[in-house]
Design an enzyme around this catalytic site. Structure first.
Site, PDB file in Angstrom:
ATOM      1  N   ASP A  30       0.813  -1.215   0.000  1.00  0.00           N
ATOM      2  CA  ASP A  30       0.000   0.000   0.000  1.00  0.00           C
ATOM      3  C   ASP A  30       0.845   1.263   0.000  1.00  0.00           C
ATOM      4  OD1 ASP A  30      -2.261   1.607   0.041  1.00  0.00           O
ATOM      5  OD2 ASP A  30      -2.315   1.675   2.223  1.00  0.00           O
ATOM      6  N   ASP A  73      -2.247   6.670  -6.411  1.00  0.00           N
ATOM      7  CA  ASP A  73      -2.700   5.686  -5.432  1.00  0.00           C
ATOM      8  C   ASP A  73      -2.801   4.289  -6.032  1.00  0.00           C
ATOM      9  OD1 ASP A  73      -3.570   4.659  -3.026  1.00  0.00           O
ATOM     10  OD2 ASP A  73      -5.670   5.039  -3.462  1.00  0.00           O
TER      11      ASP A  73
END
Ligand SMILES: *[C@@H]1O[C@H](CO)[C@@H](O)[C@H](O)[C@H]1NC(C)=O
Ligand SMILES: *[C@@H]1O[C@H](CO)[C@@H](O)[C@H](O)[C@H]1NC(C)=O
Length: 436
Positions: free
Chosen positions: A124, A321
């Site tokens: 992440d 992202d």
């Protein structure tokens, strides 16, 4: 020593099979491995896999690919949290501010401790704190996982931070969670109300047989609410607690594979290919949240023609992202893209909106010819998207932020097949096409 990369066995050089006519999320039931050759072992290079795909080492219960509509709903939850966080909204958990229900799509497999224990963890870029489940982890308070649960008592290099250590004192208000038996406690709160708590610790992290990070700082989680079968999560954000900030390299890159049937890669440090093969744009600051990496989109071209959108529309910047699926553009830019794309696709019959996507075509029946679509970033960095980054199930694979003032999001569908290089020290982001 337990092997850290069973996935290298899957290596094969196969021909590209990006089927733009069907979902780029859809995948064959077998793993086709890598589409590129694996670099020499002198680089920190790890296979990266779609969590739901056949290349993932996770059990098959994890391999059900959510519907596009579900992914888009989860995208909204995640990106709303990111934006509220960027706006300094204190009601959003400051550590991460993203929903665990959101589409954390990719995993890497690392080794932790001495001897190294294999741990498949989510990857992440939108969070900083890494954590894995640690013994004792009672079933009522932990989730089931495929790998052996990490046992700190069996690692010769494990150490818990004491409450008086400088590391513990520097955890920050959002992560610090008091003291238990003089051991430093942490908490990571997520946007959906779940959390991971335990002892803030350090141990040896094995990335490749030749590359280890001594004293890697992470959360030894004794309680969490997490619906995935992964052992935990590796945080690669720009904040002080992230893996990237802990290492000397201050740089990393990844390539998200075109389908779940292929493997991509993650590298720590400067990429192994020449920097001339990257188009580079400066990192752009949004708010004062160090976690997110942002860039400045300035224009979009369709079939080589620049859309008529004033640059001011993009001035809020865009967050890169890896955990959001579709790129979200400012509303004016989205409308202009939609109009230009419809014009270029006029030979295909329009069909009703589906799965939350509103610009859809009947592209069944053979080879679909898509116009080229490029994102143009600050300093003229022109990133021409792969076919798999343009449509999904016959629909334009972009979304709108809903206005022209919110930060945009560069999502993972558009990033696929590019090596995306985050030069955190040099404050730049690079893109190299056809990298996986
Ligand atoms: C952490 O999650 C657990 C389980 O959902 C919940 O009971 C607890 O209140 C949460 N703690 C915080 C501080 O959010
Ligand atoms: C798409 O076109 C094909 C013929 O090329 C047709 O059989 C099919 O019904 C169409 N699908 C939709 C959803 O319109």
């Amino acid at each position: 020593m337990i092997p850290v990369w069973p996935l290298l066995l899957l290596l094969s050089i196969s021909s590209p099979i990006v089927d733009a006519t069907t979902s780029s999320l859809k995948s064959k039931a077998v793993c086709s491995g890598h589409r590129v050759s694996i670099p020499l072992s002198s680089h920190i290079w790890l296979p990266l896999n779609h969590r739901h795909g056949p290349c993932s080492p996770l059990p098959s219960s994890e391999k059900k690919i959510p519907s596009t509509a579900d992914l888009l709903r989860l995208d909204r939850l995640r990106t709303d949290s990111i934006r509220r966080h960027l706006n300094g909204d204190v009601t959003v958990p400051t550590t991460l501010g993203t929903s665990l229900g959101a589409a954390y799509q990719y995993t890497v497999t690392v080794g932790l401790g001495t001897p190294a224990v294999t741990q498949t963890v989510l990857f992440d870029t939108g969070s900083d704190v890494s954590w894995v489940q640690c013994r004792p982890c009672p079933v009522q308070r932990c989730h089931r996982q495929r790998d052996a649960v990490f046992d700190p008592a069996r690692s010769a290099t494990y150490s818990a931070f004491s409450c008086s250590s400088a590391t513990c004192l520097r955890l920050g208000r959002a992560v610090a969670n008091g003291c238990s038996g003089s051991q430093c406690q942490y908490i990571v709160k997520y946007g959906d109300g779940s959390n991971s708590t335990g002892t803030y610790s350090s141990d040896k992290l094995t990335l490749t047989p030749a590359h280890t990070v001594d004293g890697f700082r992470f959360g030894c989680s004794h309680a969490n609410q997490f619906s995935y079968r992964t052992a935990g999560l590796i945080g690669l954000g720009g904040g002080a607690l992230s893996l990237v900030t802990q290492t000397a390299e201050k740089a990393f890159s990844y390539c998200l594979p075109p389908t779940a049937s292929h493997s991509g890669f993650f590298t720590l440090g400067v990429p192994h290919v020449s920097s001339s093969r990257f188009v580079v744009t400066p990192m752009h600051k949004i708010g004062n949240i160090a976690t997110y990496y942002s860039v400045l989109l300035q224009g979009i071209t369709v079939a080589g023609k620049q859309l008529d959108v004033p640059p001011s529309v993009f001035s809020a910047g865009s967050v890169m992202d890896s955990g959001t699926v579709l790129t979200q553009l400012p509303q004016t830019a989205y409308r202009a893209l939609q109009a230009a794309f419809k014009k270029e696709m006029r030979m295909y019959p329009r069909v009703a909106p589906k799965n939350g996507l509103d610009t859809c075509f009947n592209v069944s029946g053979g080879d679909v010819k898509l116009p080229s679509v490029a994102l143009v970033f600050d300093r003229g960095a022109t990133v021409e998207l792969d076919k798999s980054g343009i449509i999904s199930k016959g629909c334009l694979a972009f979304a709108s932020t809903g206005d022209d003032t919110s930060p945009g999001i560069i999502g993972n569908v558009q990033q696929r097949t590019f090596e995306v290089f985050y030069d955190v020290g040099g404050q730049a982001v690079g893109f190299r096409r056809a990298a996986c």
